[in-house]
Design an enzyme around this catalytic site. Structure first.
Site, short mmCIF file in Angstrom:
data_model
loop_
_atom_site.label_atom_id
_atom_site.label_comp_id
_atom_site.label_asym_id
_atom_site.label_seq_id
_atom_site.Cartn_x
_atom_site.Cartn_y
_atom_site.Cartn_z
N LYS A 1 0.88 -1.15 -0.11
CA LYS A 1 -0.02 -0.13 0.09
C LYS A 1 0.96 1.33 0.04
CE LYS A 1 -3.97 1.95 2.83
NZ LYS A 1 -4.76 1.76 3.79
N SER B 1 -9.51 3.15 3.10
CA SER B 1 -8.20 3.57 2.09
C SER B 1 -7.21 2.76 1.41
CB SER B 1 -7.21 4.36 3.36
OG SER B 1 -6.48 3.86 4.03
N SER C 1 -10.33 0.68 6.95
CA SER C 1 -9.71 0.92 5.83
C SER C 1 -9.22 -0.27 5.11
CB SER C 1 -8.38 1.93 5.73
OG SER C 1 -8.86 3.00 6.14
#
Length: 474
Positions: free
Chosen positions: A77, A152, A176
């Site tokens: 990520k 996210s 997230s």
């Protein structure tokens, strides 16, 4: 005959172990899919093709095959630093930034034998629950590219759903991992605070943000989860009296066997009910009904649960959300490179008085104990995963911080208070709407209760028999 990307992560690992494919062949296969498919999805912000192939060769030639994730492709990520790879944190303010050192979770994934293919998209600094960064453009939902993938960890979820990765690591500070997993028809596990050494949450503000797996099935999520933990094991600092006995892992066995009968609370209430008008759409309620009935047929007990009102939750959490932006290392003229929502959060966060921050932290710590006590009579609690179907690209108002915050709460009211309490939770897709959109539920466990959650989630997955597949387009 199935193509490699159609196979589960565990099936791919078995092929690797048997020598029926190789880390280099598998890496090349996924890189080809990324090149062909990702322009329509936007799951990746950086693809490290040459480095990935070289890493695959190193794994193939020098890393013991006993490494738990040996040869399996993954990605970082874009909130995680990897030495020598551009790391933008989803922000134009960090364009061109290349770190010299890697974060602990990146190192742990390497030690587990995984092969990183690049960086997956995230919103700016991972602050909102949708992934529409101005730095890289929106990340689209593979089931309907007019819709968002959530956030996210939106890039990670979109990559797995589109068959660009067999699984992916995300981070979860308010939902997230679970939000994008639910939006993209996947399994997302938010572990207990302290469970994953490289993303424990113990050092984050209010202990909110932990690392967790995103996968197409419960078994694959457990498989990756074990790999994230295995290099260093559970931190001794979190061996507390509230952890569930016997839940030390490995967790793959819990998902594979899916055994046990448990008592479940079922609720549509949340800590946000005193803050705004939470309206749960019919598809979300239908998913809850399907999951409850399926679990009851498996012999589990269920009982309606209404959470105690918590009018202090919203102001306390808002303070933490804003204060979390205060430390963003951007000042002066560079602030103009930040997105409007981030600037609003940064300005509000830097204006929060120390007393207000301390009082909010104390309030949330007390809330954690109250919530754990209220849920203690249940082995797990079942909620909708999301209150609405996946939101269209551009649905969120990025220019009005107050309205944006309200929109995020109304879309996903069931996730943030699980982070505040440090509890584990898992989302599982249980049916598709008439438009083909996946809808799911969330199971919340006791402190340290990942094994029970994985067993329950596996039983639920088998009971509803929703096919594990990629969107037909891909």
């Amino acid at each position: 005959m199935s193509e490699l990307h159609d196979l589960s992560a565990l099936e791919l690992w078995r092929l690797l172990q048997a020598g029926e494919t190789s880390p280099v062949e598998l890496t090349a296969h996924y890189l080809e899919r990324i090149e062909r498919i990702d322009p329509a999805v936007g799951a990746f912000v950086t693809v490290t093709r040459d480095a990935a192939l070289e890493r695959a060769r190193v794994v193939q030639d020098t890393v013991p095959t006993a490494a738990p994730l040996w040869g399996l492709p993954s990605a970082d990520k874009d909130l995680l630093r990897r030495a020598g790879v551009p790391t933008g944190f989803g922000s134009r303010a960090f364009a061109g930034f290349v770190p010299d050192e890697s974060d602990p979770l990146v190192i742990d994934m390497d030690d587990a034998g995984a092969v990183s293919l690049g960086k997956t998209a995230t919103p700016e600094f991972g602050l909102p629950s949708y992934t529409e960064s101005l730095a890289s453009g929106p990340t689209r939902n593979p089931w309907n590219t007019e819709l968002g993938a959530g956030g996210s960890s939106g890039g990670a979820a979109a990559a797995v759903a589109a068959g660009l990765l067999p699984f992916a690591v995300g981070s979860d500070g308010g939902g997230s991992v679970r939000i994008p997993a639910a939006a993209c028809g996947l399994v997302g596990l938010k572990p207990s605070r302290g469970r994953v050494p490289g993303g424990s949450g113990l050092a984050s503000l209010a202990g909110l943000a932990v690392a967790g797996p995103i996968a197409r099935s419960v078994v694959d999520a457990a498989f990756l989860f074990d790999g994230m933990i295995s290099p260093r094991g559970l931190p001794a600092a979190h061996r507390s009296a509230v952890r569930a006995p016997g839940d030390d892992g490995p967790f793959l066995a819990s998902a594979v066997h899916g055994e046990g009968r448990f008592q479940l609370g079922v609720t549509t209430s949340s800590a946000w009910d005193e803050y705004t008008d939470i309206r749960i759409e019919e598809p979300a309620l239908a998913a809850l009904t399907i999951a409850r009935s399926a679990l009851e047929r498996r012999g589990h007990g269920t009982e309606d649960l209404v959470l105690d009102p918590e009018p202090g939750y919203a102001p306390a959490f808002r303070t933490i959300w804003q204060a979390g932006a205060a430390a963003i290392p951007v000042d002066g003229e560079r602030e103009e490179l930040l997105e409007p929502l981030t600037r609003w959060l940064l300005e509000r966060g830097r204006a929060v008085p120390a007393r207000q921050l301390v009082e909010s932290l104390a309030w949330l710590a007390d809330y954690e104990m109250r919530l754990i006590a209220q849920l203690s009579t249940f082995d797990a609690v079942l909620t909708p995963a999301l209150a609405m179907t996946p939101r269209p690209i551009g649905w969120y108002d990025a220019s009005d911080g107050e309205r944006n915050f309200d929109q995020q709460v109304r879309y996903t009211p069931f996730t943030s208070w699980v982070n505040v309490s440090g509890l584990p939770a898992i989302t599982v897709s249980v049916h598709d709407t008439d438009d083909g959109l996946p809808m799911g539920v969330q199971l919340i466990g006791r402190p340290g209760g990942e094994a029970v959650l994985l067993s329950l989630a596996s039983q639920l997955e088998r009971a509803v028999r929703r096919p594990v597949r990629h969107p037909a387009l891909w």
